[in-house]
Design an enzyme around this catalytic site. Sequence first.
Site: not given
Length: 352
Positions: A122, A269, A300
């Site tokens: 990520c 993020h 996500n």
Amino acid sequence: MVSIAVNKSRDNVAMLGIGAYRPQRIVSNAEVCEVLDSTPEWIYERTGIHNRRWISGDETIRSIAAAAGERALKNTPIDRSKIGAVILCTSSWLKLTPHGAPSVASDLGLNGVAAFDLTSGCGGFGYGLGVAADLIRAGSADYILVIGAETMTVGLDPTDRGTAMIFGDGAGAVVVGLSEENGISPTVWGSDGDNAEAISQDIDFLEFSLRALEVQEPGYAGDPLRRMALRMAGPKVFRWAAITLPRALSAALEMSGVAKEDIEVFIPHQANARINELMKKNLGLAESIPMANDIENTGNTSAASIPLAMEEMLVTGKAKGGQLALLLGFGAGLSYAGQVVTLPPAPQEASF
């Protein structure tokens, strides 16, 4: 003695344009709960997610990466012939060989340029942005296309309460290039391999291949072969984030030479809305500073989440081109990467 040539270094680099692609299929919490043992309300309370996008039909990681890259190129006032490299930040390309960036570059009419994949979970977009900026500063290219693209759903177990409700698919891209004023600070990055298994593929490729052969043997009576899936120890990741990320954010500000009072936008993020609220509070950013919340309807999307969130804020007017933004990506590895940046102009061609 023969002297080997060196590239002439440059100082000022910025994001010049942005593009994104969001898959057509919108998946609500209620739809996720048709398989997952949970409720829509519980999912939202724990994650901040109402909906997420999943690929469908003929959408693939290659097609969505190319679509985001195409929009970034169209939204940047330079000819694509000036692009010297393509960096594809992803953890979900379906083959180890060949890697994805050359194919995506070819789809974009950029066949022949340097093209490579960058895998850092990520935090991948932050790593890619830092590498691109430093390649340009070193004189290796004048303009680089950085794409964060993920199809996380191809590796999801829809019954896993630790992952099935969280992840989505999507792609975002930026063109990084020379500029009159510097718009990308030095990158603050790091990793914690001691906790690597906190976010992990549950079976490696060799073991999976051996199991596939085993179940085909005559008379096999063991467990059926299950698909590879991503597993996450949520509480462990949350504790790591609570300790590591405040330090990373403070270091990013210090490295940038920008005071936190000068930050105008916060784009972390999109992992968990609770984590992001805690980070903003602990850093002491003003309540009035807009913070990305693309997770609410996108989920996500790993390495794609920061450019997708950036694009959403620019398109909706929550942020404006030229504002100072603090970015921080974090996740598998465990790893993180952050920068202070000047936001690119709002895209003329948006993803929604």
